[in-house]
Design a protein around this motif. Structure first.
Motif, short mmCIF file in Angstrom:
data_model
loop_
_atom_site.label_atom_id
_atom_site.label_comp_id
_atom_site.label_asym_id
_atom_site.label_seq_id
_atom_site.Cartn_x
_atom_site.Cartn_y
_atom_site.Cartn_z
N LEU A 166 20.50 51.16 13.84
CA LEU A 166 21.87 51.28 13.34
C LEU A 166 22.78 51.92 14.38
O LEU A 166 23.92 51.48 14.58
N THR A 167 22.28 52.96 15.05
CA THR A 167 23.15 53.64 16.01
C THR A 167 23.31 52.82 17.29
O THR A 167 24.27 53.00 18.03
N ALA A 168 22.36 51.90 17.54
CA ALA A 168 22.45 51.10 18.76
C ALA A 168 23.35 49.88 18.60
O ALA A 168 23.57 49.13 19.54
N LEU A 169 23.85 49.68 17.38
CA LEU A 169 24.61 48.47 17.08
C LEU A 169 25.95 48.42 17.82
O LEU A 169 26.79 49.30 17.67
N GLY A 186 18.50 47.39 3.12
CA GLY A 186 19.46 48.49 3.13
C GLY A 186 20.85 48.11 2.68
O GLY A 186 21.70 48.96 2.49
N PHE A 187 21.10 46.84 2.49
CA PHE A 187 22.47 46.42 2.15
C PHE A 187 22.49 45.54 0.91
O PHE A 187 23.37 44.72 0.75
N PHE A 193 20.25 43.21 9.32
CA PHE A 193 19.11 44.09 9.10
C PHE A 193 18.22 43.68 7.94
O PHE A 193 17.11 44.17 7.82
N ASN A 252 29.05 45.46 18.95
CA ASN A 252 29.55 44.10 18.71
C ASN A 252 28.74 43.33 17.67
O ASN A 252 28.20 42.26 17.96
N PRO A 253 28.64 43.85 16.48
CA PRO A 253 27.78 43.21 15.47
C PRO A 253 28.18 41.77 15.17
O PRO A 253 27.32 40.95 14.87
N GLY A 267 25.88 43.88 7.63
CA GLY A 267 24.67 44.70 7.64
C GLY A 267 23.48 43.94 7.09
O GLY A 267 22.39 43.96 7.65
N ALA A 293 15.85 51.33 4.13
CA ALA A 293 16.99 51.17 5.02
C ALA A 293 16.48 50.74 6.39
O ALA A 293 15.31 50.96 6.71
N PRO A 294 17.35 50.16 7.19
CA PRO A 294 16.93 49.82 8.55
C PRO A 294 16.70 51.10 9.35
O PRO A 294 17.20 52.15 8.98
N PRO A 295 15.93 51.01 10.45
CA PRO A 295 15.71 52.21 11.25
C PRO A 295 17.02 52.75 11.81
O PRO A 295 17.90 51.98 12.20
N LEU A 296 17.13 54.06 11.80
CA LEU A 296 18.36 54.70 12.24
C LEU A 296 18.70 54.34 13.69
O LEU A 296 19.86 54.14 14.04
N SER A 297 17.65 54.20 14.52
CA SER A 297 17.91 53.90 15.93
C SER A 297 18.57 52.53 16.08
O SER A 297 19.44 52.34 16.93
#
Lengths: 359, 407
Positions: free
Chosen positions: A105-108, A82-83, A79, A110-111, A75, A99-103
């Motif tokens: 985070l949810t789009a992540l 946030g971590f 990003f 294969n990090p 993370g 924190a990073p934008p929620l969008s």
């Protein structure tokens, strides 16, 4: 008595997680702990202890343990905000942290694959002259590995000096061996320092080199090729005076010999970068400073300017003397004067086992 | 004083939350594709508005790690297949038909996902309301246990259950729609486990007492799966004796045969009014001591109806004190060699609660002085022979019921 710990390095990019599970399953022995260091290529992301008592775990649980161990570092690499690692002495803040934008985070997806895009910035823009000082004593087999690793660095330093402070008569022969050995590695200069102590050796290295940035590693450690790039990148911010990296046990070795040298000890080793400023120093003063969190001087780079500010390493405080804590002194002085330090775990040096023999 | 409660889905646009003039904060259950991801709790001024952007920031801050962890886990192969367990779900109830009704309304529809045996143990009821209610439901077994005490009822469930896995729910909870999936995932990934405990979140935060309880920690055990196994846990000297870390009795499941082999729940704990508590802690502790892994699974979620009145909360904290101490006294009786461990835990406990009392007197922290003192006082009462009295009492109950049955 503590149980011996066997070290296993796990590269999540090289093999599938199922393969790693089989390897680990084959290595679990009664009465041993297993410490897994989890990597993505040359990027360390976390570690994990498995004990014989806790084994077996299912494949699904193994995947979950790995994900839990590396998520904070992944993370932070992806990003930035946030971590950040928590400061254990402080109660968690009730105010939400950035924190990073929620969008995002949810789009992540294969990090781990996305981590390849951010290899060490890797390039020395040529602005600063970089010297590398290798200190301490080691056996010939260790020294060969250490010097070969130095030669493989990308970017390469502008100069490399090996400061050998094998001091007394009994070690004279080892000194001559080291001198001959260095001759095999073009571009590495050998300097003999008669007085004992790592601080003495490092000060000698400072005097022998001319770089604006001086990186330090030990003669019994093997740096990764990207090591120097990460250290230099961290020093791009002008207020950062010193940067430390992560020291890990190389392989097939019990980890105990490292516990003392490792700044955070076995349990609290961090895989997230961290910035230490004077606010950290003031905040931690009531707990005795806690500057040792900043890192180890076996794996670091400093600006020459910083060493001039504090007048070199304190030769009364260093390994080889009876007060082996030179680095805490260094960090305290820098932070107290309003400068910053940085911890970059991607700059990895691997401590070589003393049992290492020549090939 | 109450918190506005919301249940949001990340795959859809987030709502704007408008607080009424009596709301003093928000509690938000966060889901992604229906699966519970996090729980956000934040104080806000009455009549204020939490915009969608603000809500997004709150959720991002509290769920960032879980979201990244889920993405990493997904790329490594995800979680295991759901286990095909034979499951009995038991609810032990005592004169609370309304609560039971609500629980079963949330629980029974889950049988479409995976069939399980449903067992209601009616513990010494004062009338037939519960029996009559259960009779109206298809495929729900009703068993009456005359001996008063939660652990009598639990042991009855152990004896009656046909499932290999036995899950317990309290009659003051409702289950999340992911409850059964979480339970099956945990048992599927840990087929060697003896016990799996679930997450317990507040059902509502409608009164000051409920908010205080949640601020004090509630039943919160976090959003990471934890596997406890073996005799020690690095960094925790109180393990496994301080069994509160393992979970809570209102949402727990066991391998049924293991509970039977361990001799069942201790019937002298959880005996209603005089000693209501400790039976769950004692069983978690015995499972771990017997060498079986114990799992905490955050996606196996039940919502607990916290006590609404201040006096009820005070009583609950008091029982936490007595229950813990009775459990310690019992452990010490069974294994005198563990005196040092027990002494260490007592020291820790005393220091912790004295500090809590001090903080409450300074008006810091969530508890008022009477609540902080209640738990401390409960502990002392629990130490003062409560367990011994409770044993004699539960033996007397057993004898009386046995006599009545013979007659």
């Amino acid at each position: 008595m503590k149980t011996p710990i066997i070290v296993v390095h796990v590269d999540l990019a090289a093999e599938s997680i199922e393969h790693h599970y089989d390897v680990v399953a084959g290595r679990v022995r009664p009465c041993h702990g297993l410490r897994l260091f989890l990597w993505r290529g040359e990027l360390p992301l976390g570690d994990l202890v498995l004990t014989a008592a806790g084994w077996p775990v299912s494949r699904a649980r193994f995947r979950q343990l790995v994900a839990q161990a590396i998520a904070p570092a992944v993370g932070q690499r992806l990003f930035g905000v946030g971590f950040h690692p928590a400061v254990p002495e402080r109660r968690p803040s009730l105010v939400p942290l950035p924190a990073p934008p929620l969008s995002a985070l949810t789009a992540l997806v294969n990090p781990l694959d996305r981590l390849t895009d951010l290899d060490s910035s890797g390039t020395n823009n040529g602005a600063a002259r970089v010297s590398l000082v290798v200190c301490g004593q080691s056996r010939p087999a260790q020294l060969r590995r250490a010097l070969a690793a130095v030669q493989a660095l990308k970017p390469a330093p502008d100069e490399v000096v090996l400061v050998d402070n094998a001091s007394n008569a009994s070690k004279a022969s080892s000194a001559s061996t080291a001198r001959e050995l260095v001759a095999d590695y073009p571009g590495i200069r050998y300097v003999h320092e008669a007085r004992p102590g790592l601080s003495v050796a490092r000060n000698r290295g400072l005097r022998e080199t001319s770089g604006d940035i001086i990186a330090f590693t030990d003669a019994d450690a093997e740096v990764l090729p990207t090591w120097l790039g990460w250290l230099i990148a961290a020093l791009e911010a002008p207020e950062i005076m010193a940067v430390t990296g992560l020291l890990l046990p190389a392989s097939l070795d019990t980890e105990h010999q490292l516990v003392f040298r490792n700044h955070l000890g076995g349990l609290g080793r961090s895989y997230r970068s961290q910035r230490f400023d004077s606010a950290f120093f003031r905040g931690m003063r009531r707990y005795g400073g806690r500057v040792w969190r900043i890192g180890t001087d076996s794996n670091m780079a400093v600006r020459r300017q910083a060493m001039e500010l504090i007048g070199g390493f304190d030769e009364r405080l260093a390994a080889g003397t009876h007060r082996p804590n030179g680095r805490s002194e260094l960090w305290s002085v820098l932070l107290a004067q309003g400068w910053c330090c940085y911890y970059e775990p991607a700059a990895v040096a691997m401590a070589l086992p003393s049992s290492l023999t020549s090939p | 004083m109450s918190y506005l409660y919301a249940d949001v889905e990340l795959e859809q646009p987030l709502p704007t939350l408008t607080l009424s003039d009596v709301d003093s904060g928000v509690g938000v259950i966060v889901r992604r594709r229906g699966i519970l991801l996090g729980f956000v709790i934040a104080e806000r001024a009455p009549s204020s508005v939490v915009s969608a952007q603000e809500l997004e920031a709150l959720i991002a801050a509290s769920c960032a790690k879980t979201l990244v962890q889920d993405a990493v886990l997904e790329s490594l192969g995800g979680r295991a297949m759901l286990s095909e367990i034979s499951l009995t779900v038991a609810v032990c109830t005592h004169n609370r038909t309304a609560g039971l009704k609500q629980l079963l309304a949330s629980l029974l529809p889950l049988r479409e996902e995976w069939p399980f045996e449903m067992l209601v143990v009616d513990n010494d009821p004062s009338d037939d309301t519960t029996r009559n209610f259960v009779a109206t439901l298809p495929d729900v077994r009703y068993v009456r246990e005359d001996r008063t005490g939660l652990d009598f009822a639990r042991n009855r469930a152990v004896a009656e259950a046909t499932g290999e896995i036995l899950a317990f729910l309290d009659d003051d909870t409702e289950v999340d729609r992911g409850w059964l999936t979480g339970l099956r995932l945990a048992w599927g990934e840990h087929p060697d486990a003896g016990c799996v405990t679930g997450q317990v979140l507040p059902f509502e935060l409608a009164t000051e007492a409920q908010i205080t309880f949640e601020r004090y920690g509630g039943f919160g055990h976090g959003f990471d799966t934890v596997r406890y196994v073996g005799p020690s846990l690095p960094g925790n000297r109180l393990y496994p004796l301080a069994a509160g870390i393992f979970g809570a009795g209102c949402n727990m499941s066991f391998r049924r045969d293991l509970v039977r082999d361990l001799g069942g729940f201790d019937e002298a704990l959880d005996t209603g009014r005089p000693l209501p508590g400790g039976g769950d802690l004692d069983m978690f502790h015995r499972v771990v001591r017997a060498g079986y892994p114990l799992l905490y699974e955050p996606r196996y979620v039940a919502f607990h109806k916290h006590r609404r009145e201040h006096s009820e909360l005070r009583r609950q904290l008091w029982t936490w004190g007595t229950g813990l101490m009775a459990y310690l006294v019992k452990t010490l009786r069974a294994e005198p060699s563990r005196t040092p461990e027990v002494a260490w835990l007592l020291t820790w406990w005393l220091r912790f609660h004295l500090k809590a009392v001090a903080r409450s007197l300074l008006r810091r922290g969530p508890l008022s002085p009477d609540l902080a003192l209640a738990q401390l006082a409960g502990g002392f009462v629990g130490l003062a022979g409560t367990y011994g009295r409770s044993r004699r009492r539960s033996a007397a109950i057993s004898a009386r019921v046995a006599r009545r049955t013979r007659e």
